[in-house]
Write an enzyme that holds these catalytic residues in place. Sequence first.
Site, PDB file in Angstrom:
ATOM      1  N   HIS A  17       0.845  -1.205   0.000  1.00 53.52           N
ATOM      2  CA  HIS A  17       0.000   0.000   0.000  1.00 53.52           C
ATOM      3  C   HIS A  17       0.880   1.255   0.000  1.00 53.52           C
ATOM      4  O   HIS A  17       0.621   2.213  -0.717  1.00 53.52           O
ATOM      5  CB  HIS A  17      -0.876   0.063   1.261  1.00 53.52           C
ATOM      6  CG  HIS A  17      -1.950  -0.976   1.343  1.00 53.52           C
ATOM      7  ND1 HIS A  17      -2.146  -1.737   2.467  1.00 53.52           N
ATOM      8  CD2 HIS A  17      -2.900  -1.352   0.456  1.00 53.52           C
ATOM      9  CE1 HIS A  17      -3.182  -2.552   2.273  1.00 53.52           C
ATOM     10  NE2 HIS A  17      -3.651  -2.343   1.050  1.00 53.52           N
ATOM     11  N   LYS A  41     -15.644  -6.677   4.432  1.00 55.00           N
ATOM     12  CA  LYS A  41     -14.746  -7.607   5.122  1.00 55.00           C
ATOM     13  C   LYS A  41     -14.741  -7.274   6.612  1.00 55.00           C
ATOM     14  O   LYS A  41     -14.708  -6.103   6.986  1.00 55.00           O
ATOM     15  CB  LYS A  41     -13.314  -7.450   4.589  1.00 55.00           C
ATOM     16  CG  LYS A  41     -13.195  -7.615   3.092  1.00 55.00           C
ATOM     17  CD  LYS A  41     -11.801  -7.207   2.639  1.00 55.00           C
ATOM     18  CE  LYS A  41     -11.711  -7.104   1.133  1.00 55.00           C
ATOM     19  NZ  LYS A  41     -10.501  -6.415   0.662  1.00 55.00           N
ATOM     20  N   ARG A  90      -2.076  -5.722  -8.486  1.00 55.20           N
ATOM     21  CA  ARG A  90      -0.987  -6.673  -8.262  1.00 55.20           C
ATOM     22  C   ARG A  90      -0.911  -7.684  -9.399  1.00 55.20           C
ATOM     23  O   ARG A  90       0.104  -7.846 -10.044  1.00 55.20           O
ATOM     24  CB  ARG A  90      -1.192  -7.416  -6.939  1.00 55.20           C
ATOM     25  CG  ARG A  90      -0.936  -6.568  -5.716  1.00 55.20           C
ATOM     26  CD  ARG A  90      -1.469  -7.217  -4.484  1.00 55.20           C
ATOM     27  NE  ARG A  90      -2.912  -7.447  -4.610  1.00 55.20           N
ATOM     28  CZ  ARG A  90      -3.713  -7.762  -3.618  1.00 55.20           C
ATOM     29  NH1 ARG A  90      -3.232  -7.932  -2.411  1.00 55.20           N
ATOM     30  NH2 ARG A  90      -5.002  -7.924  -3.801  1.00 55.20           N
ATOM     31  N   SER A 128      -3.095  -7.592   2.913  1.00 53.68           N
ATOM     32  CA  SER A 128      -3.366  -7.472   4.352  1.00 53.68           C
ATOM     33  C   SER A 128      -3.801  -8.820   4.915  1.00 53.68           C
ATOM     34  O   SER A 128      -3.412  -9.184   6.021  1.00 53.68           O
ATOM     35  CB  SER A 128      -4.460  -6.433   4.598  1.00 53.68           C
ATOM     36  OG  SER A 128      -4.049  -5.173   4.145  1.00 53.68           O
TER      37      SER A 128
HETATM   38  O1  PNS Z   1      -8.775  -2.390   0.221  1.00 53.78           O
HETATM   39  P1  PNS Z   1     -10.048  -2.837  -0.425  1.00 53.78           P
HETATM   40  O2  PNS Z   1     -10.873  -3.648   0.551  1.00 53.78           O
HETATM   41  O3  PNS Z   1      -9.822  -3.548  -1.725  1.00 53.78           O
HETATM   42  O4  PNS Z   1     -10.886  -1.503  -0.749  1.00 53.78           O
HETATM   43  C1  PNS Z   1     -12.175  -1.557  -1.296  1.00 53.78           C
HETATM   44  C2  PNS Z   1     -12.875  -0.183  -1.172  1.00 53.78           C
HETATM   45  C3  PNS Z   1     -12.942   0.241   0.271  1.00 53.78           C
HETATM   46  C4  PNS Z   1     -12.111   0.863  -1.981  1.00 53.78           C
HETATM   47  C5  PNS Z   1     -14.319  -0.331  -1.751  1.00 53.78           C
HETATM   48  O5  PNS Z   1     -14.979  -1.392  -1.128  1.00 53.78           O
HETATM   49  C6  PNS Z   1     -15.149   0.947  -1.604  1.00 53.78           C
HETATM   50  O6  PNS Z   1     -14.959   1.896  -2.315  1.00 53.78           O
HETATM   51  N1  PNS Z   1     -16.076   0.947  -0.628  1.00 53.78           N
HETATM   52  C7  PNS Z   1     -16.905   2.089  -0.340  1.00 53.78           C
HETATM   53  C8  PNS Z   1     -18.346   1.885  -0.771  1.00 53.78           C
HETATM   54  C9  PNS Z   1     -18.510   2.205  -2.238  1.00 53.78           C
HETATM   55  O7  PNS Z   1     -18.315   3.300  -2.707  1.00 53.78           O
HETATM   56  N2  PNS Z   1     -18.896   1.161  -2.996  1.00 53.78           N
HETATM   57  C10 PNS Z   1     -19.104   1.260  -4.413  1.00 53.78           C
HETATM   58  C11 PNS Z   1     -17.856   0.884  -5.165  1.00 53.78           C
HETATM   59  S1  PNS Z   1     -18.319   0.108  -6.657  1.00 53.78           S
END
Ligand code: PNS
Length: 162
Positions: A17, A41, A90, A128
């Site tokens: 990250h 999660k 990745r 993570s």
């Molecule tokens: O580190 P991650 O878990 O891959 O991050 C995912 C994240 C937090 C970026 C994604 O789940 C997110 O944007 N969540 C916020 C809710 C949202 O806007 N959802 C619509 C996205 S299509």
Amino acid sequence: MARAIVPGSFDPVTNGHLDIIERAAALFDEVTVAVASSSPKSALFGVEERVEMLREASSHLPNISVGSFEGLLVEYARAHGAIAIVRGLRAVSDFEYELQMALMNRRLAPDIETVFMMTGAEYSYLSSSVVKEIARLGGSVEGLVPKSVGQRLRQKVGLQQR
Ligand code: PNS
């Protein structure tokens, strides 16, 4: 002034990250790292802890700020005047999920661009989840996460196993 958002669960922040955050900080004038509090999660660390770890790990970068958000990412990005969302890729396996998210975010907010960066090859196997599993099983996470995160992980996992 161009601002980007680097969103994620960051449970906890890894060196992979940080690599993306540092490269985003070199490309954009201001970068806001945004910790999602309503991630699907189940998290090991609380949102405030995740924010603190990110602040500690990025304190050497003057143009980084760290916050957290609930609800839609694009709303948070808009409220912060961001023109871009930065995500790290990745492997090919990341692509499908990332494409879906980028296209959905574009539908919700056509004015905000998603920018992908390839992660450093040395971090391509890092996540993570894997870091948490190693810590739970008593392995070394040195070189995978910032030192302070390693300490917090050991504490947290020790507490959980008691
Ligand atoms: O580190 P991650 O878990 O891959 O991050 C995912 C994240 C937090 C970026 C994604 O789940 C997110 O944007 N969540 C916020 C809710 C949202 O806007 N959802 C619509 C996205 S299509």
